[in-house]
Design an enzyme around this catalytic site. Structure first.
Site, short mmCIF file in Angstrom:
data_model
loop_
_atom_site.label_atom_id
_atom_site.label_comp_id
_atom_site.label_asym_id
_atom_site.label_seq_id
_atom_site.Cartn_x
_atom_site.Cartn_y
_atom_site.Cartn_z
N ALA A 164 -3.35 10.34 24.67
CA ALA A 164 -3.36 10.45 23.20
C ALA A 164 -2.01 10.96 22.72
O ALA A 164 -1.46 11.92 23.26
CB ALA A 164 -4.47 11.38 22.74
N ARG B 185 -0.55 11.16 31.62
CA ARG B 185 0.08 12.11 30.70
C ARG B 185 -0.62 12.05 29.34
O ARG B 185 -1.50 11.25 29.10
CB ARG B 185 1.57 11.78 30.52
CG ARG B 185 2.42 11.96 31.77
CD ARG B 185 3.84 11.50 31.53
NE ARG B 185 4.68 11.67 32.71
CZ ARG B 185 5.39 12.77 32.99
NH1 ARG B 185 5.38 13.79 32.15
NH2 ARG B 185 6.13 12.84 34.09
N ARG B 186 -0.13 12.93 28.45
CA ARG B 186 -0.54 12.91 27.04
C ARG B 186 -2.05 13.09 26.89
O ARG B 186 -2.75 12.20 26.42
CB ARG B 186 -0.06 11.63 26.34
CG ARG B 186 1.44 11.44 26.45
CD ARG B 186 1.92 10.23 25.70
NE ARG B 186 3.37 10.07 25.87
CZ ARG B 186 4.11 9.09 25.36
NH1 ARG B 186 3.51 8.17 24.62
NH2 ARG B 186 5.40 9.04 25.57
N ASN B 187 -2.50 14.27 27.22
CA ASN B 187 -3.93 14.56 27.16
C ASN B 187 -4.27 15.75 26.24
O ASN B 187 -5.05 16.61 26.64
CB ASN B 187 -4.45 14.84 28.57
CG ASN B 187 -4.41 13.67 29.48
OD1 ASN B 187 -5.20 12.75 29.36
ND2 ASN B 187 -3.46 13.67 30.42
N GLU C 88 -1.19 4.02 24.27
CA GLU C 88 -2.09 5.17 24.22
C GLU C 88 -3.54 4.71 24.04
O GLU C 88 -3.80 3.70 23.39
CB GLU C 88 -1.72 6.10 23.07
CG GLU C 88 -0.63 7.09 23.41
CD GLU C 88 0.75 6.47 23.37
OE1 GLU C 88 1.65 6.96 24.06
OE2 GLU C 88 0.91 5.47 22.64
#
Length: 778
Positions: free
Chosen positions: A564, A585-587, A520
């Site tokens: 994140a 991904r993972r925003n 990340e």
């Protein structure tokens, strides 16, 4: 007739002394202070006139001296009557006076008339507390008199408070060193404790609401005075002096054997009082941290005080014991001892025998505060408001980073490893190559002030920052791990900034630029199955550029472009005003049992997911715990599709509980798209929200983020300039290696000396950012 002549005339009737002019003639007095002194003189004359009227019918005679008051509490009506009889017309009591038998007409109110009434040696506060304790056992008639006496005493204390919040040793003012703001012998501590009790303690239920409110306000004014006048030594907060100048606030001398100096015990008790009553009050956290650090630095370990048969004082070996000198030199911080001749010594054995016998030169009171403070920290009670209120290293030592070495003297790593509150500043700019390692923050109370570096600032490559402690602020760093030249799926996975573990809380990561991580870009984490107490908590990522997390790079899993992560059980995490760019991904992504806020972020060219909520059920199978949905507020964000965005990309996806309000999701044709996709349970109000934060309208988010996100946003480096240009022209792409966008930066090191001021460090730090680009944060 002048005030001075009136005092001299009255002193013939009573050994009272009028207001001295040694403090008050040194400075021009504002009207508020002139009024204060006038009230003091009126009360002084009132007491003198009342006593003079007694002398018209009775002969003057002395009060009986007693080092205490002859009592440890009021247990009978006769004792209550006796205590009431010693209250002066102005409302206070004397010290060192036997109060077991009622005062007679013409008898002095105290055995030391010059000090009547006073707050010294626990006088006045003790009598008021005793009367409140006895009140339930008193007759109705006596209760009325006790109530009147308590109200009068509280009124005196309120009048006695200086306009700046401090308290003199005696009031009405007596002159000389008695007019100094007095911490010595716990005078201020006792008064602040009394004020807090009046405002909050049921023992003082008989007091009027107006008096309670006035006492509460007076307590906070006293706290403000303490915070404003905690002594700075070379720009670093320490503790307080025994006496302080009533106007300037600086430490001053009292008696010849009480020269201007720092004090351990009285400071420790005031710190403990703030810890017990107002630990969340602005500025208190920094005061507590700095005071605790100073006390730890100045403790004398393995020793105890020893007095021989003649009274000579020394220190003796005592393994495990901790003791402090009562006084410390203002500059050197070393123990000092004073004799009646006014001379200062560094060794107590050089004092006259009378002084060795007559004073508590060594004390251990500070140990109680340090123990309570350590317990408070370990309990996590200091963790609050998403870390937005943390003071970081405020008030601590200013440490210079003078080179770009991975470790060693003068390095960033060395400054991070230093103990105690500290602010890290930079006399150098350039690249710190971590060589596939991470910088670790294991010591609490630190501010990394990257804005202090010369242009183009500090860039960290081939590694990241790992935060495993509390009260940490990280500002204005470029962190760009990259693949370090390793093969695909080589197994090297690193975050840009990882906040992890049970001790990680009160962390504020703002105005940084983080890119090219192989795991990340940023994360908050801890063990999955041990509950929130074992994980990071109260963390805010604000106004950062979080861009170009590497996809098919060195992570063992292969494709892994992740923005994140808020791991399972991590709670109270906020993402505010960040720019997420080209992360698949993972925003961000919130997992099971987590909670947080996603507000006013700009998300550009997310691939398969923007804001994700959910968990992986198979990860919980062996734990026997049924995972619960994350709970998140998503407000005022903008999602803009990019060249890598999934064609049906929603702002919030997967599975979780969410409050969703005023967001914009736009595809490549600028058409509005979906807010949610998957199983999202909509909440009617935010499940959590940081105090003081007001989300702005989504229509303003993009302009705000592009203007102020990232490290040194007023002077962006070439990488951030490229990232923002690609955001604006729509050419942002998810990448596999930093080599696709020019590779690691090559920066010629820049050196520039810093002239660090002795005080006003916060103002000095703000000066590194052009005034027209400064941002007022909540």
């Amino acid at each position: 007739m002048s005030g001075l002549m009136r005092c001299l005339l009255l002193s013939l009737l009573l050994p009272f002394c009028c207001v001295a002019t040694d403090y008050w003639q040194q400075h021009p007095l504002p009207v508020q202070w002139q009024q204060y002194l006038a009230v003091s003189e009126q009360l002084l004359q009132q007491d003198a006139a009342a006593f003079a009227s007694e002398l018209a019918e009775s002969a003057a005679h002395d009060a009986v001296k007693h080092n205490g008051f002859g009592l440890t509490a009021i247990t009978t009506a006769a004792e209550a009557e006796a205590i009431l009889s010693y209250q002066t017309p102005s409302g206070g009591w004397s010290k060192r006076t036997d109060m077991r038998i009622a005062r007679q007409a013409g008898q002095h109110f105290g055995s030391e008339p010059d000090y009547v009434p006073t707050f010294d040696n626990d006088a006045t506060s003790t009598q008021l507390q005793w009367l409140a304790d006895y009140y339930p056992d008193a007759s109705e008639a006596l209760r009325q008199r006790i109530t009147a006496a308590i109200e009068r005493g509280i009124t005196l204390v309120l009048k006695a408070q200086y306009p700046n919040g401090g308290f003199a040793q005696s009031y009405p003012l007596r002159g000389g060193y008695h007019d100094a703001i007095t911490l010595n012998d716990d005078a201020m501590y006792q008064l602040m404790t009394l004020l807090w009790q009046v405002a909050h303690d049921k023992r003082f239920a008989m007091v009027t609401d107006s008096s309670k409110q006035a006492a509460k306000a007076a307590f906070y004014r006293a706290v403000d005075w303490l915070l404003a006048n905690q002594v700075q030594v070379k720009g670093q907060l320490s503790v307080w002096g025994a006496q302080h100048h009533p106007l300037t606030g600086g430490p001053v001398a009292a008696r010849k054997f009480e020269q201007a100096s720092l004090v351990s015990s009285e400071s420790a008790k005031l710190l403990q009082l703030m810890l017990q009553t107002v630990p969340d009050y602005p500025g208190v956290a920094a005061s507590l941290a700095a005071g605790a650090h100073w006390l730890r630095q100045h403790q004398i370990s393995g020793k105890t005080r020893y007095r021989d048969a003649q009274g000579y004082l020394s220190l003796a070996d005592s393994p495990g014991s901790v003791i402090w000198s009562r006084f410390y030199d203002l500059k050197s911080g070393k123990p000092v001892f004073f004799d009646r001749d006014g001379k200062t010594y560094s060794d107590v054995s050089r004092l006259s025998l009378e002084r060795q016998r007559g004073y508590g030169w060594y004390q251990s009171v500070a140990a109680d505060f340090l123990q309570a403070y350590a317990a408070w920290l370990s309990s996590g009670k200091q963790c609050r408001n998403f870390g937005l209120d943390t003071a970081g290293g405020q008030g601590g030592a200013v440490l210079k980073v003078t080179n770009l070495n991975r470790s060693g003297p003068g390095s960033l790593a060395a400054a991070l490893a230093t103990t105690g509150p500290r602010i890290i500043v930079f006399e150098v700019a350039g690249v710190i190559d971590l060589e596939r390692s991470n910088l670790s923050i294991e010591q609490p109370f630190v501010t990394i002030a990257g804005e202090t570096a010369p242009a183009p600032g500090i860039t960290v490559i081939k590694g990241g920052l790992r935060i495993v402690s509390h009260d940490v602020i990280v500002r204005h760093l470029h962190i760009r791990p990259g693949d370090a030249g390793l093969d695909k799926r080589a197994g090297w996975d690193t975050d840009g900034i990882a906040v992890t573990g049970k001790d990680a809380c009160n962390v504020l990561v703002e105005h940084n630029s983080v890119s090219w991580a192989t795991d990340e870009l940023v994360s908050a984490s801890g063990p999955r199955d041990q509950g929130p107490a074992a994980t990071a908590k109260h963390v805010t990522f604000r106004n950062n550029i979080l861009a170009e997390a590497l996809d098919y790079a060195t992570h063992i899993k292969g494709k892994h472009s992740k923005g994140a992560l808020v791991h399972d059980n991590v709670q109270q995490v906020a993402f505010i005003g960040n720019l997420f760019v080209s992360n698949d991904r993972r925003n961000p992504y919130f997992k099971a049992f987590s909670s947080g806020v996603v507000a006013n972020n700009l998300i550009v060219n997310a691939g398969n997911a923007a804001v994700q909520l959910g968990f992986v059920e198979r990860e919980w199978l062996s734990s026997g715990i049924a995972p619960h949905n994350p709970q998140v507020a998503v407000v005022g964000n903008v999602l803009r599709y990019g060249l890598d965005s999934y064609s049906d990309l929603a702002l919030v996806s997967d599975r979780g509980d969410a409050y969703i309000s005023d967001n914009l999701t736009l595809n490549l044709r600028q058409q509005p798209m979906y807010d949610t996709q998957g199983v999202i349970h909509l909440l009617q109000s935010p499940p959590v929200w940081p105090k003081g934060v007001i989300a702005t309208a989504a229509s303003t988010t993009e302009a705000q983020v592009l203007n102020q996100a990232g490290a040194r946003y007023w002077q962006r480096d070439s990488i951030d300039q490229r990232i923002l240009q690609q955001v604006q022209d729509g050419s942002s792409r998810i990448i596999d290696s930093q080599q696709q966008v020019g590779g690691y930066p090559h920066i010629t090191p820049v050196q520039r000396a810093l002239d660090i001021p002795d005080n006003n460090i916060d103002s000095w730090l703000r000066g590194f950012i052009p005034e027209h680009r400064q941002i007022t944060e909540p």
